[in-house]
Design a protein around this motif. Structure first.
Motif, PDB file in Angstrom:
ATOM      1  N   VAL C   9       0.836  -1.196   0.000  1.00 15.51           N
ATOM      2  CA  VAL C   9       0.000   0.000   0.000  1.00 15.51           C
ATOM      3  C   VAL C   9       0.873   1.249   0.000  1.00 15.51           C
ATOM      4  CG1 VAL C   9      -1.616   1.343   1.374  1.00 15.51           C
ATOM      5  CG2 VAL C   9      -1.980  -1.096   1.071  1.00 15.51           C
ATOM      6  N   LEU C  10       1.916   1.234   0.813  1.00 10.24           N
ATOM      7  CA  LEU C  10       2.837   2.379   0.836  1.00 10.24           C
ATOM      8  C   LEU C  10       3.432   2.599  -0.545  1.00 10.24           C
ATOM      9  CD1 LEU C  10       4.405   4.552   2.318  1.00 10.24           C
ATOM     10  CD2 LEU C  10       6.140   2.861   2.847  1.00 10.24           C
ATOM     11  N   SER C  11       3.832   1.488  -1.176  1.00  9.25           N
ATOM     12  CA  SER C  11       4.400   1.588  -2.517  1.00  9.25           C
ATOM     13  C   SER C  11       3.403   2.211  -3.478  1.00  9.25           C
ATOM     14  CB  SER C  11       4.819   0.193  -2.977  1.00  9.25           C
ATOM     15  OG  SER C  11       4.998   0.176  -4.356  1.00  9.25           O
ATOM     16  N   ALA C  12       2.131   1.759  -3.390  1.00  8.57           N
ATOM     17  CA  ALA C  12       1.101   2.301  -4.285  1.00  8.57           C
ATOM     18  C   ALA C  12       0.897   3.787  -4.044  1.00  8.57           C
ATOM     19  CB  ALA C  12      -0.214   1.544  -4.079  1.00  8.57           C
ATOM     20  N   ALA C  41       9.179   3.840  -5.717  1.00  7.30           N
ATOM     21  CA  ALA C  41       7.987   3.158  -5.221  1.00  7.30           C
ATOM     22  C   ALA C  41       7.961   1.722  -5.728  1.00  7.30           C
ATOM     23  CB  ALA C  41       6.740   3.917  -5.669  1.00  7.30           C
ATOM     24  N   VAL C  42       8.309   1.557  -7.006  1.00  6.01           N
ATOM     25  CA  VAL C  42       8.312   0.209  -7.582  1.00  6.01           C
ATOM     26  C   VAL C  42       9.378  -0.655  -6.905  1.00  6.01           C
ATOM     27  CG1 VAL C  42       8.717  -1.088  -9.675  1.00  6.01           C
ATOM     28  CG2 VAL C  42       7.383   0.997  -9.753  1.00  6.01           C
ATOM     29  N   ASN C  43      10.532  -0.043  -6.619  1.00  4.66           N
ATOM     30  CA  ASN C  43      11.594  -0.784  -5.932  1.00  4.66           C
ATOM     31  C   ASN C  43      11.119  -1.331  -4.600  1.00  4.66           C
ATOM     32  OD1 ASN C  43      13.376  -0.327  -7.926  1.00  4.66           O
ATOM     33  ND2 ASN C  43      14.569   1.230  -6.869  1.00  4.66           N
ATOM     34  N   LEU C  44      10.363  -0.490  -3.876  1.00  3.65           N
ATOM     35  CA  LEU C  44       9.864  -0.939  -2.571  1.00  3.65           C
ATOM     36  C   LEU C  44       8.983  -2.173  -2.742  1.00  3.65           C
ATOM     37  CD1 LEU C  44       9.625  -0.492   0.433  1.00  3.65           C
ATOM     38  CD2 LEU C  44       7.637   0.936   0.003  1.00  3.65           C
ATOM     39  N   ALA C  45       8.124  -2.149  -3.767  1.00  4.95           N
ATOM     40  CA  ALA C  45       7.263  -3.309  -3.999  1.00  4.95           C
ATOM     41  C   ALA C  45       8.110  -4.542  -4.319  1.00  4.95           C
ATOM     42  CB  ALA C  45       6.296  -3.007  -5.138  1.00  4.95           C
ATOM     43  N   PHE C  46       9.155  -4.345  -5.128  1.00  3.19           N
ATOM     44  CA  PHE C  46      10.030  -5.475  -5.481  1.00  3.19           C
ATOM     45  C   PHE C  46      10.642  -6.101  -4.227  1.00  3.19           C
ATOM     46  CE2 PHE C  46      10.853  -4.219 -10.063  1.00  3.19           C
ATOM     47  CZ  PHE C  46      10.391  -5.406 -10.567  1.00  3.19           C
ATOM     48  N   VAL C  47      11.196  -5.246  -3.366  1.00  2.00           N
ATOM     49  CA  VAL C  47      11.862  -5.785  -2.171  1.00  2.00           C
ATOM     50  C   VAL C  47      10.840  -6.461  -1.264  1.00  2.00           C
ATOM     51  CG1 VAL C  47      13.236  -5.200  -0.147  1.00  2.00           C
ATOM     52  CG2 VAL C  47      13.705  -4.092  -2.298  1.00  2.00           C
ATOM     53  N   GLY C  58      13.883 -10.487  -6.507  1.00  2.00           N
ATOM     54  CA  GLY C  58      13.350  -9.142  -6.377  1.00  2.00           C
ATOM     55  C   GLY C  58      14.444  -8.130  -6.105  1.00  2.00           C
ATOM     56  N   GLN C  59      15.372  -8.513  -5.210  1.00  2.00           N
ATOM     57  CA  GLN C  59      16.459  -7.583  -4.892  1.00  2.00           C
ATOM     58  C   GLN C  59      17.386  -7.380  -6.076  1.00  2.00           C
ATOM     59  OE1 GLN C  59      18.365  -8.196  -1.159  1.00  2.00           O
ATOM     60  NE2 GLN C  59      16.508  -8.961  -0.199  1.00  2.00           N
ATOM     61  N   VAL C  60      17.589  -8.452  -6.858  1.00  2.00           N
ATOM     62  CA  VAL C  60      18.431  -8.310  -8.049  1.00  2.00           C
ATOM     63  C   VAL C  60      17.787  -7.313  -9.014  1.00  2.00           C
ATOM     64  CG1 VAL C  60      19.407  -9.512 -10.012  1.00  2.00           C
ATOM     65  CG2 VAL C  60      19.378 -10.608  -7.802  1.00  2.00           C
ATOM     66  N   PHE C  61      16.456  -7.409  -9.164  1.00  2.00           N
ATOM     67  CA  PHE C  61      15.762  -6.467 -10.043  1.00  2.00           C
ATOM     68  C   PHE C  61      15.962  -5.039  -9.557  1.00  2.00           C
ATOM     69  CE2 PHE C  61      12.527  -9.783 -11.582  1.00  2.00           C
ATOM     70  CZ  PHE C  61      13.430 -10.197 -12.530  1.00  2.00           C
ATOM     71  N   VAL C  62      15.828  -4.851  -8.237  1.00  2.00           N
ATOM     72  CA  VAL C  62      16.017  -3.499  -7.686  1.00  2.00           C
ATOM     73  C   VAL C  62      17.404  -2.980  -8.028  1.00  2.00           C
ATOM     74  CG1 VAL C  62      16.170  -2.174  -5.562  1.00  2.00           C
ATOM     75  CG2 VAL C  62      14.370  -3.827  -5.848  1.00  2.00           C
ATOM     76  N   PHE C  63      18.379  -3.863  -7.914  1.00  2.49           N
ATOM     77  CA  PHE C  63      19.750  -3.486  -8.258  1.00  2.49           C
ATOM     78  C   PHE C  63      19.814  -2.968  -9.690  1.00  2.49           C
ATOM     79  CE2 PHE C  63      23.969  -4.592  -9.823  1.00  2.49           C
ATOM     80  CZ  PHE C  63      24.762  -4.008  -8.870  1.00  2.49           C
ATOM     81  N   PHE C  64      19.160  -3.715 -10.614  1.00  2.64           N
ATOM     82  CA  PHE C  64      19.177  -3.284 -12.020  1.00  2.64           C
ATOM     83  C   PHE C  64      18.424  -1.971 -12.204  1.00  2.64           C
ATOM     84  CE2 PHE C  64      20.012  -7.865 -13.093  1.00  2.64           C
ATOM     85  CZ  PHE C  64      21.311  -7.611 -13.479  1.00  2.64           C
TER      86      PHE C  64
END
Lengths: 408, 164, 100
Positions: C9-12, C41-47, C58-64
């Motif tokens: 929700v925070l991410s949204a 915001a999207v990174n937060l959802a990924f993590v 998910g964390q690898v995606f955030v890294f990218f």
């Protein structure tokens, strides 16, 4: 509230550690200014502070009082929020980074709770340190921008470019050490440097076995001097060009906060250099019977300093000096006697070597400041991008190659 | 209320306040400062989620490098307070409702899909595992990003160079 | 334990605020910052998902995402400097030569 604290003793213990650390750091920062003024003065064949107290020992106190009682001028047309935020950011970030430094190998007990010797012990300690230092640039940049004046703006712009460029070299230069240690945790980095070559040469990272990290250390220390905005890289506050750079419009205590922040980051960098390249609290002497006498080095040093202070105090010219210096000397001798007691003797070894190495680095900092001329801005950028970055990259590649070949 | 929830609420409040302040502030530097607050509190949330490495990278790269670049450019261009111009009619009549609609839709989807999911009790992800994954499973994308960065550097240089 | 939906929700909310900022701000640099806010915001959802599923992808995606954001900032800010140099303004409504 008290129930909550009783359930979470770690909060109380951390609070005590933070308060003690703050007091120690503030005193250390004050006397670091005295140390720097004395050393630079002697480099330039002057006496340095001599009037306030014997050997100028009360000078930091006098400076502090002066800063406190000066009128805090806020120039017209500044952006108030950023103007007040900037010195606060500088000082608090510099002090926060000290929290991650471990000072000794043992656990200490506070209120019966065993806890690490140092405020925080994180898995990603080194990364976290770099994260905090990377935020430090905002203090300088915001001060430069919010002052609404051209010299601070130029200083702020310069330092933004400088700190971002040198951060790269700074981070790359420690990768070699991280490869050797296999961990971001500062305690484990030190633990990985245990042992001796041929029984006497310490296996510190500067002399590490597959590849000595000499290049890494060179890049690290140069970049660190630039990161802390010290001479010869203090282009952000070059007084011959920019009046006083980013803090031109700051006065009284707000200026003092910048000043203290700079010294605090000097201490952090010296601690970091000690931990990463010079074995932290490890003694340079092997733990054999032949070298047992080195355990009494702290005692000997303290006693020698104490005796010297007493003798010097007796022939000091002012009455205050004749009283204060011998008393200080006696206190040092007492500390020497205390330190040689069996329980404390072992405890003191780690912190003694750690602080000794840190002091050496602080001296080098001041020495460099006293002897090297300031770089030109384009030279500064060229050194950062064309020398330090490639060399530290080469160091990473060479270290990993040496590690792979060494394993075969 | 558990300590973790309290920390979450504080950080979340900080992040939302920062994002709102990004919109409300009229000077670009103040907006940038608000965004830095959002980023640092997100780094705290990552720590809470056990993603130590990502948290550190978030501060080092986002707050410490990208935002410094933003602030640097704002200072370089001496950007002043935002001009108040008439919003285009599209933005005024369609933008806000659409934004609210988007938020509502996302919240609805989350409420329907994930409300019962508690996080799996995993310890903090060791950085080593992450590194192994990055350099073994994802080594091709990783190398691609290095080419991307090279192209970005060249592009920035070509764009920003003064024509002589 | 904080339920994972709180993070989502925070991410949204952050993403929505990013969209609002993107639409309503007039300064081109601030608009760019709004994009960064949405990426965050999207990174937060990924993590959060990476935690919920017990996987590290998910964390690898955030890294990218962070790497791409860095590249994007470099090029984007260079373009902004060019616009400011040619138009003497950072207001997006004054950069409307292609508009009918």
């Amino acid at each position: 509230m008290s129930d909550f604290l009783a359930q979470h003793p770690i909060l109380v213990v951390s609070g005590i550690k933070v308060v003690v650390m703050m007091l120690v750091m503030m005193t250390a920062l004050a006397y670091l200014t005295w140390f720097e003024r004395k050393v630079v003065a002697h480099i330039q064949s002057r006496w340095g502070p001599y009037r306030a107290g014997p050997h100028g020992l009360l000078q930091p106190l006098a400076d502090g009082l002066k800063f406190l009682f000066k009128e805090g001028v806020t120039p017209a047309g500044v952006d108030r929020f950023a103007y007040y935020l900037a010195p606060f950011l500088s000082l608090s970030l510099a002090l926060t980074s000290i929290a991650l430094i471990p000072f000794g190998p043992q656990e200490i007990r506070i209120l019966g709770q065993p806890t690490s010797f140092g405020i925080a012990d994180l898995n990603i300690g080194l990364l976290f340190l770099f994260a905090i230092t990377s935020l430090g640039v905002y203090g300088v940049v915001l001060a430069g921008w919010s002052s609404n004046s051209k010299y601070p703006l130029l200083g702020g712009l310069r330092s933004a470019a400088q700190m971002v460029s040198y951060e790269l070299a700074l981070t790359m230069s420690v990768v070699g050490v991280l490869l050797l240690a296999g961990s971001f945790n500062l305690r484990e980095v030190i633990a990985a440097q245990r042992g001796f070559h041929w029984g006497f040469l310490p296996r510190w990272n500067i002399l590490a076995s597959p590849l000595p990290q000499v290049l890494g250390f060179f890049c690290f220390f140069t970049a660190a001097i630039a990161e802390t905005n010290r001479l010869p890289f203090d282009l952000a506050e070059a007084e011959s060009e920019l009046v006083a750079g980013f803090h031109t419009e700051y006065s009284s205590f707000k200026f003092a906060m910048f000043f203290l922040g700079e010294y605090a980051s000097m201490i952090t960098v010296s601690c970091l250099a000690t931990i990463l390249f010079f074995g932290g609290w490890l003694s340079p002497f092997p733990e054999t019977r032949f070298f047992v006498w080195t355990h009494y080095l702290p005692t000997a040093l303290l006693a020698a300093a104490g005796v010297w202070l007493i003798l010097d105090g007796l022939r000091y010219s002012t009455l205050l000096g004749k009283i204060v210096l011998p008393v200080l000397g006696l206190a040092l001798c007492g500390a020497a006697a205390l330190v040689s007691r069996p329980g404390l003797l072992e405890f003191v070894q780690g912190p003694f070597w750690f602080l000794g190495k840190v002091l050496v680095f602080l001296f080098i900092y001041v020495w460099v400041r006293g002897t090297l001329p300031r770089f030109r801005y384009d030279q500064l950028m060229a050194v950062g991008w064309k020398l330090l970055l490639p060399v530290s990259l080469a160091n990473v590649i060479l270290t990993s190659l040496a590690m792979v070949v060494g394993k075969r | 209320m558990s300590a973790e929830l309290a920390v979450f609420l504080v950080l979340a409040a900080l992040a939302v306040a920062g994002a709102v302040s990004l919109i409300v502030q009229r000077h670009p530097i103040h907006s940038a400062l608000s965004l830095i607050v959002v980023m640092v509190s997100l780094a705290g949330l990552y720590l809470l989620l056990g993603a130590e490495f990502i948290s550190a990278v978030q501060i080092i790269v986002y707050a410490g490098a990208i935002m410094v670049l933003f602030v640097f450019v704002i200072m370089l261009l001496n950007a002043g307070i935002e001009e108040r111009t008439n919003l285009s009619r599209m933005a005024r009549y369609v933008g806000l409702p659409l934004g609210v609609l988007l938020m509502a839709l996302l919240a609805y989807a989350i409420g329907r899909g994930a409300s019962s999911q508690a996080p799996a009790a995993a310890g903090p992800a060791p950085t080593k595992t992450l590194a192994m994954m990055l350099f073994q499973d994802f080594v091709f994308p990783f190398e691609l990003t290095s080419i991307l960065i090279l192209i970005a550097i060249l592009g920035a240089l070509v764009l920003a160079k003064r024509e002589s | 334990m904080v339920p994972i939906s709180y993070y989502l929700v925070l991410s949204a909310v952050l993403f929505g605020l990013g969209v609002v900022a993107f639409v309503f701000k007039r300064n081109i640099i601030t608009i760019f910052m709004a994009i960064e806010l949405m990426l965050n915001a999207v990174n937060l959802a990924f993590v959060a998902f990476s935690r919920a599923l017990g996987q590290l992808q998910g964390q690898v995606f955030v890294f990218f995402v962070i790497v791409v954001a860095a590249a994007e900032a470099a090029v984007g800010l260079a373009i902004i400097i060019l616009i400011a140099r040619n138009r003497q303004s950072l207001n997006v409504e004054r950069v409307a030569l292609l508009k009918l």
